[in-house]
Design an enzyme around this catalytic site. Sequence first.
Site, PDB file in Angstrom:
ATOM      1  N   LYS A 181       0.870  -1.182   0.000  1.00 25.72           N
ATOM      2  CA  LYS A 181       0.000   0.000   0.000  1.00 25.72           C
ATOM      3  C   LYS A 181       0.906   1.230   0.000  1.00 25.72           C
ATOM      4  O   LYS A 181       1.409   1.640   1.042  1.00 25.72           O
ATOM      5  CB  LYS A 181      -0.872  -0.042   1.261  1.00 25.72           C
ATOM      6  CG  LYS A 181      -2.214   0.627   1.159  1.00 25.72           C
ATOM      7  CD  LYS A 181      -2.227   2.107   1.017  1.00 25.72           C
ATOM      8  CE  LYS A 181      -1.678   2.951   2.101  1.00 25.72           C
ATOM      9  NZ  LYS A 181      -1.410   4.335   1.630  1.00 25.72           N
ATOM     10  N   GLU A 257       8.619   1.157  11.536  1.00 24.02           N
ATOM     11  CA  GLU A 257       9.655   2.171  11.305  1.00 24.02           C
ATOM     12  C   GLU A 257       8.951   3.517  11.408  1.00 24.02           C
ATOM     13  O   GLU A 257       8.287   3.946  10.463  1.00 24.02           O
ATOM     14  CB  GLU A 257      10.266   1.998   9.908  1.00 24.02           C
ATOM     15  CG  GLU A 257      10.990   0.681   9.698  1.00 24.02           C
ATOM     16  CD  GLU A 257      12.352   0.638  10.377  1.00 24.02           C
ATOM     17  OE1 GLU A 257      12.837   1.686  10.847  1.00 24.02           O
ATOM     18  OE2 GLU A 257      12.929  -0.450  10.446  1.00 24.02           O
ATOM     19  N   CYS A 291      12.968  10.862   8.223  1.00 21.89           N
ATOM     20  CA  CYS A 291      12.844  10.440   9.624  1.00 21.89           C
ATOM     21  C   CYS A 291      14.182  10.549  10.348  1.00 21.89           C
ATOM     22  O   CYS A 291      14.224  10.699  11.558  1.00 21.89           O
ATOM     23  CB  CYS A 291      12.317   9.021   9.687  1.00 21.89           C
ATOM     24  SG  CYS A 291      13.281   7.917   8.654  1.00 21.89           S
ATOM     25  N   GLU A 388       8.854  16.297  15.263  1.00 23.58           N
ATOM     26  CA  GLU A 388       9.525  16.231  13.969  1.00 23.58           C
ATOM     27  C   GLU A 388       9.214  17.497  13.194  1.00 23.58           C
ATOM     28  O   GLU A 388       8.051  17.842  13.019  1.00 23.58           O
ATOM     29  CB  GLU A 388       8.938  15.051  13.168  1.00 23.58           C
ATOM     30  CG  GLU A 388       9.634  13.758  13.386  1.00 23.58           C
ATOM     31  CD  GLU A 388       9.145  12.703  12.399  1.00 23.58           C
ATOM     32  OE1 GLU A 388       7.922  12.473  12.308  1.00 23.58           O
ATOM     33  OE2 GLU A 388       9.995  12.094  11.739  1.00 23.58           O
TER      34      GLU A 388
END
Length: 490
Positions: A181, A257, A291, A388
């Site tokens: 996906k 992750e 990331c 983040e």
Amino acid sequence: MPGRVLPGPDQRGLFIGGRWREAEEGATFTVRDPADGSVLASVADGSVRDAVEALDAAVAAQQDWAASAPRDRGEILRRAFDLIRGRTDELAELMSLEMGKTVAEARGEVAYGNEFFRWFSEEAVRIHGRWMHAPDGASRLLTVRKPVGPCLLVTPWNFPMAMGTRKIGPAVAAGCTMVVKPAELTPLTMLALADILHEAGLPPGVLNVVPTSRAAEMSKALMADPRLRKVSFTGSTPVGRQLVRQSADQLPRLSMELGGNAPFLVFADADVDAAVDGAMLAKMRNMGEACTAANRFLVHADVAEEFAGKLAERMGRLVVGRGQDPGVDVGPLIDERAVHSVHRLVTDAVRDGARLVVGGSAVEGSGYFYRPTVLLDVPPGSAINGQEIFGPVAPVSVFTTEEEAVRRANTTEYGLAAYVFTRDLARAVRLAESLEYGMVGVNTGLISNPAAPFGGMKASGFGREGGFEGIEEYLETTYVALPATGRQAG
Ligand code: NAD
């Protein structure tokens, strides 16, 4: 010319059972160019029923695929590696169009992402069990490694190719079938990849790709199906948490992750110029939308002004523009929401007392561009240090002792990547051991390597991609107990 690299109408569908087809009722969604918001392509919008058909195809192919020769699986990956290498320019341009990164960076991602296929083409033939004598000598202990079974692989938009190949590579090598996906914002690269794997000889049903605008619905339905045996997810921590909760009923194996909040530590004994080079890589790769992006610069008081000044000078020189235009260093962010969220973190930091050294605003006009930004003296409690940033913003704050630097670096729920710049080897060893991160770069701003185990701890998730560890995520272990044969009677 965008038209040259965009997938043809046949490759914008669902890829199920080795064939391209439309979504249920011909549904589609649009993919846009983040440089100007224009429509690049319409892509099939998979429904839950389509996803279940993809899982049916994966389940039907699983047994034969698990029984296939490891060498054959490795050679398919190797052929795909060669095909991708030959199509680097087209793939890079496609990725640049749908994601925004510069073509040069996209080429880098094609090379990096493709290395996972080469690495796992080599690992396919190194799946070992073991034979041992039980400590009391009365029995023999064997272990057999088996593919875990049909997988759901969910990928984010920021690295449209590499986040796919580092899941697909080991899954193929281990003998697993899969439903992929891709991210709704950047599905085109994954569709191109499906075409390449098909051309490389991957049997029908081993890889199925279902783009959708209804990710939550689809993953919920697939995770409720006991035939699905593994979910590997790369994306944000909140969605990861939701998937972990969702896994409680069927208990598929999980790899997560998730997000990061990487500290970048510069000590007084560091080579400041090398630290600035490292910072440019760790911060600006992918426009900061990574990331592993350096999220908090913690710099010793003795070198903070020098470091921030040199960094601001380099950041201020970067050329912002369309990723496909020559001379551009920094492409657009992925969407308008991203620009707002980055700008809010910057304005809040300034309100909290940070000094704006360079940048600090969005570029006016169409597209989602943000100026490379450096902030100095950011107070530890400012929101920008806690979440983040996912944009081209470097917040710098000052520390005075190693103990303080480590404590502040570890003061986050995340634990993905950390960077350390020092000339003191003993300090580097101490830091590698005391930083609560899955990956620590010492005097380098680039840590990703297909031969190394990539992954995090704490709220950055669990599991590893790449390295010898990467294939373990796709293997089960059966232990076989055998009695010792002893001496033959008579
Ligand atoms: P996201 O969590 O919004 O989406 C990731 C994927 O999950 C997409 O395919 C999305 O369609 C799908 N998704 C969204 N909601 C879902 C739901 N409820 N159920 C199932 N699937 C769902 O993340 P993103 O914005 O695409 O990516 C950015 C995030 O990914 C950042 O937090 C970044 O740190 C993280 N990331 C982590 C790594 C890593 O290896 N640790 C690598 C790249 C990106």
